[in-house]
Write a protein that holds these residues in place. Structure first.
Motif, PDB file in Angstrom:
ATOM      1  N   ARG A   1     -11.577   1.713  -2.634  1.00 15.99           N
ATOM      2  CA  ARG A   1     -10.347   1.469  -3.981  1.00 15.99           C
ATOM      3  C   ARG A   1      -9.391   0.376  -3.424  1.00 15.99           C
ATOM      4  NH1 ARG A   1      -8.176   7.814  -4.819  1.00 15.99           N
ATOM      5  NH2 ARG A   1     -10.182   8.412  -5.563  1.00 15.99           N
ATOM      6  N   VAL A   2      -9.266   0.152  -2.140  1.00 16.47           N
ATOM      7  CA  VAL A   2      -8.347  -1.107  -2.049  1.00 16.47           C
ATOM      8  C   VAL A   2      -9.270  -2.525  -2.654  1.00 16.47           C
ATOM      9  CG1 VAL A   2      -7.440  -2.611  -0.177  1.00 16.47           C
ATOM     10  CG2 VAL A   2      -7.370  -0.092  -0.117  1.00 16.47           C
TER      11      VAL A   2
ATOM     12  N   ASN B   1      -8.079  -4.889  -5.560  1.00 17.56           N
ATOM     13  CA  ASN B   1      -8.032  -6.569  -5.491  1.00 17.56           C
ATOM     14  C   ASN B   1      -8.809  -7.137  -6.524  1.00 17.56           C
ATOM     15  OD1 ASN B   1      -6.441  -6.478  -3.301  1.00 17.56           O
ATOM     16  ND2 ASN B   1      -8.061  -6.680  -1.570  1.00 17.56           N
ATOM     17  N   ASN B   2     -10.034  -6.676  -6.840  1.00 16.44           N
ATOM     18  CA  ASN B   2     -10.757  -7.200  -8.202  1.00 16.44           C
ATOM     19  C   ASN B   2     -10.162  -7.051  -9.249  1.00 16.44           C
ATOM     20  OD1 ASN B   2     -13.118  -8.124  -6.503  1.00 16.44           O
ATOM     21  ND2 ASN B   2     -13.770  -6.163  -6.180  1.00 16.44           N
ATOM     22  N   TYR B   3      -9.748  -6.047  -9.638  1.00 12.63           N
ATOM     23  CA  TYR B   3      -8.997  -5.716 -11.107  1.00 12.63           C
ATOM     24  C   TYR B   3      -7.684  -6.213 -11.132  1.00 12.63           C
ATOM     25  CZ  TYR B   3     -12.879  -2.215 -10.798  1.00 12.63           C
ATOM     26  OH  TYR B   3     -14.175  -1.840 -10.837  1.00 12.63           O
ATOM     27  N   PHE B   4      -6.801  -6.321 -10.153  1.00 17.05           N
ATOM     28  CA  PHE B   4      -5.298  -6.341 -10.247  1.00 17.05           C
ATOM     29  C   PHE B   4      -4.655  -7.240  -9.753  1.00 17.05           C
ATOM     30  CE2 PHE B   4      -6.178  -1.497 -10.108  1.00 17.05           C
ATOM     31  CZ  PHE B   4      -6.460  -1.351 -11.480  1.00 17.05           C
ATOM     32  N   SER B   5      -5.309  -8.249  -8.944  1.00 17.99           N
ATOM     33  CA  SER B   5      -4.987  -9.493  -8.420  1.00 17.99           C
ATOM     34  C   SER B   5      -4.022 -10.198  -9.268  1.00 17.99           C
ATOM     35  CB  SER B   5      -5.903 -10.056  -7.456  1.00 17.99           C
ATOM     36  OG  SER B   5      -6.232  -9.307  -6.485  1.00 17.99           O
TER      37      SER B   5
ATOM     38  N   TRP C   1      -4.041  -5.071  -4.411  1.00 15.78           N
ATOM     39  CA  TRP C   1      -3.779  -3.645  -3.773  1.00 15.78           C
ATOM     40  C   TRP C   1      -2.100  -3.536  -3.629  1.00 15.78           C
ATOM     41  CZ3 TRP C   1      -1.006  -2.794   0.948  1.00 15.78           C
ATOM     42  CH2 TRP C   1      -0.943  -4.021   1.742  1.00 15.78           C
ATOM     43  N   ARG C   2      -1.379  -4.625  -3.484  1.00 16.92           N
ATOM     44  CA  ARG C   2      -0.103  -4.723  -3.318  1.00 16.92           C
ATOM     45  C   ARG C   2       0.839  -4.246  -4.614  1.00 16.92           C
ATOM     46  NH1 ARG C   2       1.672  -6.988   1.829  1.00 16.92           N
ATOM     47  NH2 ARG C   2       0.013  -7.937   2.675  1.00 16.92           N
ATOM     48  N   THR C   3      -0.135  -4.440  -5.773  1.00 18.11           N
ATOM     49  CA  THR C   3       0.610  -4.491  -7.277  1.00 18.11           C
ATOM     50  C   THR C   3       0.804  -2.861  -7.524  1.00 18.11           C
ATOM     51  OG1 THR C   3      -1.302  -4.081  -8.406  1.00 18.11           O
ATOM     52  CG2 THR C   3      -0.547  -6.455  -8.018  1.00 18.11           C
ATOM     53  N   ASP C   4       1.677  -2.601  -8.476  1.00 14.18           N
ATOM     54  CA  ASP C   4       1.904  -1.206  -8.882  1.00 14.18           C
ATOM     55  C   ASP C   4       0.745  -0.732  -9.325  1.00 14.18           C
ATOM     56  OD1 ASP C   4       4.513  -1.367  -8.301  1.00 14.18           O
ATOM     57  OD2 ASP C   4       5.266  -1.736 -10.187  1.00 14.18           O
ATOM     58  N   ARG C   5      -0.403  -1.293 -10.256  1.00 18.92           N
ATOM     59  CA  ARG C   5      -1.452  -0.494 -10.738  1.00 18.92           C
ATOM     60  C   ARG C   5      -2.178  -0.333  -9.421  1.00 18.92           C
ATOM     61  NH1 ARG C   5      -3.554  -4.721 -15.093  1.00 18.92           N
ATOM     62  NH2 ARG C   5      -2.901  -5.949 -13.791  1.00 18.92           N
ATOM     63  N   GLY C   6      -2.404  -1.324  -8.364  1.00 14.51           N
ATOM     64  CA  GLY C   6      -3.223  -1.065  -7.264  1.00 14.51           C
ATOM     65  C   GLY C   6      -2.588   0.006  -6.402  1.00 14.51           C
ATOM     66  N   LEU C   7      -1.402   0.335  -6.223  1.00 10.37           N
ATOM     67  CA  LEU C   7      -0.957   1.496  -5.734  1.00 10.37           C
ATOM     68  C   LEU C   7      -1.245   2.655  -6.278  1.00 10.37           C
ATOM     69  CD1 LEU C   7       1.355   2.631  -3.872  1.00 10.37           C
ATOM     70  CD2 LEU C   7       2.910   2.458  -5.912  1.00 10.37           C
TER      71      LEU C   7
ATOM     72  N   ASP D   1      -1.014 -13.721 -16.261  1.00  9.52           N
ATOM     73  CA  ASP D   1      -1.044 -12.819 -17.381  1.00  9.52           C
ATOM     74  C   ASP D   1      -1.403 -11.363 -16.965  1.00  9.52           C
ATOM     75  OD1 ASP D   1      -3.762 -13.224 -17.120  1.00  9.52           O
ATOM     76  OD2 ASP D   1      -3.917 -13.645 -19.332  1.00  9.52           O
ATOM     77  N   ASN D   2      -1.691 -11.406 -15.520  1.00  9.06           N
ATOM     78  CA  ASN D   2      -2.220  -9.875 -14.764  1.00  9.06           C
ATOM     79  C   ASN D   2      -1.043  -9.309 -14.185  1.00  9.06           C
ATOM     80  OD1 ASN D   2      -4.131  -7.973 -14.836  1.00  9.06           O
ATOM     81  ND2 ASN D   2      -4.920  -8.968 -12.821  1.00  9.06           N
TER      82      ASN D   2
END
Length: 185
Positions: A89-90, A94-98, A104-110, A154-155
């Protein structure tokens, strides 16, 4: 171009304008997690402040991380499964929300790491809504992420936080700590 230092680089034709191209330089193993210090950081979502500080200051970080997962899983096989699921999941985050930071540090990653992939995602030009559970079911959990205007990416999205999430959050984290994978499909 060889970017030796981690971070993000914004390249502009004219310093009077914000427009330009941005290059993000993460660790060489990115988006994967291979080093013990990388395995520790995402555990911040599952540990108390004191636990995390203790693990961070341990002489052998890998042994400290392994000990956490073994305690959660209760057996080596279950701990391996928890580690595989959690760090997959981490890496997915990283792949989707960087953006300008690791996914993994973003709100969506969390949310993605703790709750897993949502059942339904609604996207608009300025937001995303994630639904966990059945659509239009009052017991389902919904998270709304608002797009942030950011000259570098823009992500970038921020979670609309609510005290209503508190109970669900603590339950999801506690499931992980008890060796159960939240939203396992």
């Amino acid at each position: 171009v060889n970017l030796k230092s981690q971070g993000f680089y914004h390249i502009q034709a004219d310093t009077n304008y914000k427009e330009g191209s941005t290059v993000f330089r993460f660790d060489n193993d990115f988006p994967h997690f291979k080093k013990p210090e990388h395995l520790l950081a995402p555990l911040n979502y599952l540990t108390s402040k004191n636990e995390f500080e203790s693990m961070s200051s341990a002489n052998n970080i890998k042994a400290s991380v392994d000990s956490f997962w073994l305690a959660a899983g209760g057996s080596h096989d279950r701990a391996r499964e928890l580690i595989r699921k959690y760090y997959n999941r981490v890496e997915d985050a990283n792949n989707y929300f960087s953006s300008y930071i690791e996914g993994w540090r973003t709100d969506r990653g969390l949310i993605y790491i703790i709750y897993g992939p949502p059942n339904v995602v609604y996207k608009s030009s300025d937001s995303e809504s994630w639904v966990y559970g059945e659509e239009n079911n009052f017991q389902s959990l919904s998270f709304v992420f608002l797009k942030v205007v950011n000259p570098f990416t823009d992500n970038d999205y921020r979670l609309e936080r609510s005290p209503n999430f508190k109970v669900s959050w603590f339950n999801a984290v506690e499931m992980w700590r008890q060796g159960r994978i939240y939203a396992e499909k």
